[in-house]
Write a protein that holds these residues in place. Structure first.
Motif, mmCIF file in Angstrom:
data_model
loop_
_atom_site.group_PDB
_atom_site.id
_atom_site.type_symbol
_atom_site.label_atom_id
_atom_site.label_comp_id
_atom_site.label_asym_id
_atom_site.label_seq_id
_atom_site.Cartn_x
_atom_site.Cartn_y
_atom_site.Cartn_z
ATOM 1 N N THR A 1 -91.895 62.671 38.188
ATOM 2 C CA THR A 1 -92.351 62.413 39.572
ATOM 3 C C THR A 1 -93.039 63.643 40.146
ATOM 4 N N ASN A 2 -92.667 64.850 39.670
ATOM 5 C CA ASN A 2 -93.361 66.055 40.153
ATOM 6 C C ASN A 2 -94.837 66.027 39.762
ATOM 7 N N GLY B 1 -86.626 70.413 34.138
ATOM 8 C CA GLY B 1 -85.908 71.334 34.993
ATOM 9 C C GLY B 1 -86.699 72.622 35.021
ATOM 10 N N ARG C 1 -87.178 73.103 30.792
ATOM 11 C CA ARG C 1 -86.045 72.431 30.162
ATOM 12 C C ARG C 1 -86.116 70.937 30.460
ATOM 13 N N TRP D 1 -85.039 67.306 31.599
ATOM 14 C CA TRP D 1 -84.126 66.724 32.593
ATOM 15 C C TRP D 1 -83.944 65.247 32.267
ATOM 16 N N LEU D 2 -82.710 64.859 31.943
ATOM 17 C CA LEU D 2 -82.452 63.469 31.555
ATOM 18 C C LEU D 2 -82.495 62.570 32.786
ATOM 19 N N TRP E 1 -84.639 59.796 41.334
ATOM 20 C CA TRP E 1 -85.627 60.780 40.873
ATOM 21 C C TRP E 1 -86.776 60.745 41.866
ATOM 22 N N LEU E 2 -86.922 61.814 42.633
ATOM 23 C CA LEU E 2 -87.812 61.777 43.794
ATOM 24 C C LEU E 2 -88.537 63.107 43.940
ATOM 25 N N ASN F 1 -80.369 76.291 42.221
ATOM 26 C CA ASN F 1 -80.914 74.947 42.446
ATOM 27 C C ASN F 1 -79.999 73.815 42.020
ATOM 28 N N LYS G 1 -72.307 69.323 37.333
ATOM 29 C CA LYS G 1 -73.637 69.214 37.934
ATOM 30 C C LYS G 1 -73.966 67.752 38.253
ATOM 31 N N GLY H 1 -80.157 68.348 40.508
ATOM 32 C CA GLY H 1 -80.855 69.623 40.615
ATOM 33 C C GLY H 1 -82.145 69.478 41.390
ATOM 34 N N ILE I 1 -86.391 66.336 43.269
ATOM 35 C CA ILE I 1 -84.935 66.277 43.403
ATOM 36 C C ILE I 1 -84.407 65.199 42.470
ATOM 37 N N GLY I 2 -83.392 65.553 41.704
ATOM 38 C CA GLY I 2 -82.761 64.571 40.827
ATOM 39 C C GLY I 2 -81.285 64.464 41.159
ATOM 40 N N PHE J 1 -75.225 60.145 28.579
ATOM 41 C CA PHE J 1 -75.678 61.510 28.312
ATOM 42 C C PHE J 1 -75.227 61.958 26.921
ATOM 43 N N ILE K 1 -74.445 67.534 27.183
ATOM 44 C CA ILE K 1 -74.609 67.475 28.641
ATOM 45 C C ILE K 1 -73.358 66.880 29.303
HETATM 46 C C1 BT5 Z 1 -82.737 71.514 37.365
HETATM 47 O O1 BT5 Z 1 -83.195 72.342 36.374
HETATM 48 O O2 BT5 Z 1 -81.584 71.340 37.651
HETATM 49 C C2 BT5 Z 1 -83.839 70.794 38.132
HETATM 50 C C3 BT5 Z 1 -83.840 69.313 37.908
HETATM 51 C C4 BT5 Z 1 -84.913 68.644 38.715
HETATM 52 C C5 BT5 Z 1 -85.113 67.221 38.315
HETATM 53 C C6 BT5 Z 1 -86.043 66.494 39.250
HETATM 54 S S1 BT5 Z 1 -85.982 64.750 39.046
HETATM 55 C C7 BT5 Z 1 -87.393 64.538 40.014
HETATM 56 C C8 BT5 Z 1 -88.335 65.686 39.648
HETATM 57 N N1 BT5 Z 1 -89.170 65.377 38.528
HETATM 58 C C9 BT5 Z 1 -88.994 66.253 37.511
HETATM 59 O O3 BT5 Z 1 -89.637 66.259 36.419
HETATM 60 N N2 BT5 Z 1 -88.013 67.132 37.825
HETATM 61 C C10 BT5 Z 1 -87.510 66.886 39.185
HETATM 62 P P1 BT5 Z 1 -82.325 73.403 35.554
HETATM 63 O O4 BT5 Z 1 -81.493 74.242 36.495
HETATM 64 O O5 BT5 Z 1 -83.290 74.099 34.684
HETATM 65 O O6 BT5 Z 1 -81.323 72.538 34.718
HETATM 66 C C11 BT5 Z 1 -81.719 71.903 33.529
HETATM 67 C C12 BT5 Z 1 -80.489 71.738 32.649
HETATM 68 O O7 BT5 Z 1 -79.580 70.776 33.229
HETATM 69 C C13 BT5 Z 1 -80.813 71.179 31.272
HETATM 70 O O8 BT5 Z 1 -81.133 72.212 30.376
HETATM 71 C C14 BT5 Z 1 -79.512 70.478 30.876
HETATM 72 O O9 BT5 Z 1 -78.558 71.409 30.392
HETATM 73 C C15 BT5 Z 1 -78.976 69.983 32.220
HETATM 74 N N3 BT5 Z 1 -79.324 68.560 32.487
HETATM 75 C C16 BT5 Z 1 -80.387 67.853 32.057
HETATM 76 N N4 BT5 Z 1 -80.392 66.623 32.599
HETATM 77 C C17 BT5 Z 1 -79.292 66.566 33.403
HETATM 78 C C18 BT5 Z 1 -78.750 65.559 34.236
HETATM 79 N N5 BT5 Z 1 -79.326 64.369 34.430
HETATM 80 N N6 BT5 Z 1 -77.599 65.877 34.921
HETATM 81 C C19 BT5 Z 1 -76.993 67.062 34.786
HETATM 82 N N7 BT5 Z 1 -77.459 68.053 34.003
HETATM 83 C C20 BT5 Z 1 -78.608 67.803 33.324
#
Ligand code: BT5
Length: 260
Positions: A31-32, A59, A63, A65-66, A73-74, A116, A124, A127, A141-142, A152, A156
């Motif tokens: 979405t970004n 992320g 990284r 993001w699942l 997902w916004l 974040n 978590k 993020g 924001i997820g 997952f 994770i």
């Molecule tokens: C974040 O990064 O926490 C930022 C996530 C932002 C996601 C949103 S969704 C809408 C928008 N579109 C995008 O493409 N992104 C944003 P970070 O602090 O780097 O954390 C990433 C790490 O979190 C990964 O390496 C995993 O270990 C873990 N992870 C991945 N998916 C996850 C999930 N759904 N829930 C919890 N942890 C997760």
């Protein structure tokens, strides 16, 4: 489902700008990226993009993001009139606004882990990813809303949680999206008026403060997280004095040392 979600979010949305222009997709890469494309085409501040599912979400530091269906997902297009050294505070505003929205809809306490992470207890919930795209900022924001944790992968699962797992019932995604757009707008607007109030909102939920932390990223160090400063940098007390950290990953040590 996509149209239903869009009209359900719009019905009764009380924000002035955030989400008044809303694009809802069944599936996108990120979405970004969609919001950045709209921003490049001149989309006004507050334009929002929501996807049921993301296939290549990110992320920080690229990284993965699942983002299975069931989460929120916004992304929101922002055009902040703030000095660049205060841009990190936009991520704080997104964190505080999202925490308030989740608390409003799900009545669970949400902590914020620098810089974040949205946390429930030690796990978590979601993020925030804020990216600069030309003159615009994209705030993504997820939130793991209605996601069964067994979706997952094993690496994770232990570090993540979802509202479904905590509440043992699904939440109304449209209501959560609406609350998020309203609360985020309120906190974001406060940034330009009194950024200190946003920091107060952050500190109330800060799950890092007063704890022994280990930092990894561009630099590695250990110490006690003392506070955040007015630009959002983390202040860590180490043996060599206070260090100011602008980027990195924090892991919390299990022993809480209390805050003086
Ligand atoms: C974040 O990064 O926490 C930022 C996530 C932002 C996601 C949103 S969704 C809408 C928008 N579109 C995008 O493409 N992104 C944003 P970070 O602090 O780097 O954390 C990433 C790490 O979190 C990964 O390496 C995993 O270990 C873990 N992870 C991945 N998916 C996850 C999930 N759904 N829930 C919890 N942890 C997760």
């Amino acid at each position: 489902m996509r149209e239903d979600l869009a009209s359900a979010i719009k019905a009764g949305l009380r924000s002035r700008r955030f989400g008044q222009r809303l694009h809802v997709y069944a599936q996108v890469r990120s979405t970004n990226d969609e919001a950045a494309t709209l921003a490049a085409q001149g989309a006004p501040e507050g334009t929002a993009v929501l996807a049921v599912e993301q296939m290549g979400a990110r992320g920080r530091r690229q990284r993965a993001w699942l983002s299975p269906a069931g989460g929120l997902w916004l992304s929101v297009v922002l055009r902040p009139a703030l000095p660049a050294d205060q841009w990190p505070l936009v991520g704080f505003a997104a964190g505080v606004g999202t925490a308030r929205a989740v608390e409003e809809i799900a009545q669970v306490r949400v902590g914020l882990k620098w810089p974040n992470d949205l946390m429930i207890g030690e796990q978590k919930l979601g993020g925030v990813l804020v990216e600069a795209r030309g003159p615009a900022l994209i705030a993504g924001i997820g939130i793991n809303a209605n996601i069964a944790l067994d979706l997952f992968p094993p690496d994770i699962r232990p570090i993540a949680t979802s509202l479904l797992a905590v509440l043992a019932r699904p939440v109304d995604l449209a209501a959560l999206a609406r609350a998020l757009l309203e609360q985020f707008e309120r906190v974001y607007d406060l940034l330009a008026l009194n950024a200190e109030d946003v920091l107060v909102g952050w500190r109330e939920r800060d799950s890092t403060r007063g704890r022994q932390v280990r930092l990894s990223g561009d630099e590695e160090l250990e110490g006690v997280a003392e506070d955040v400063d007015r630009t959002g940098a983390l202040l860590v007390r180490t043996g060599a004095g206070i260090r100011r950290i602008v980027a990195g990953d924090v892991s919390l040590r299990t022993v809480s040392v209390g805050h003086r």
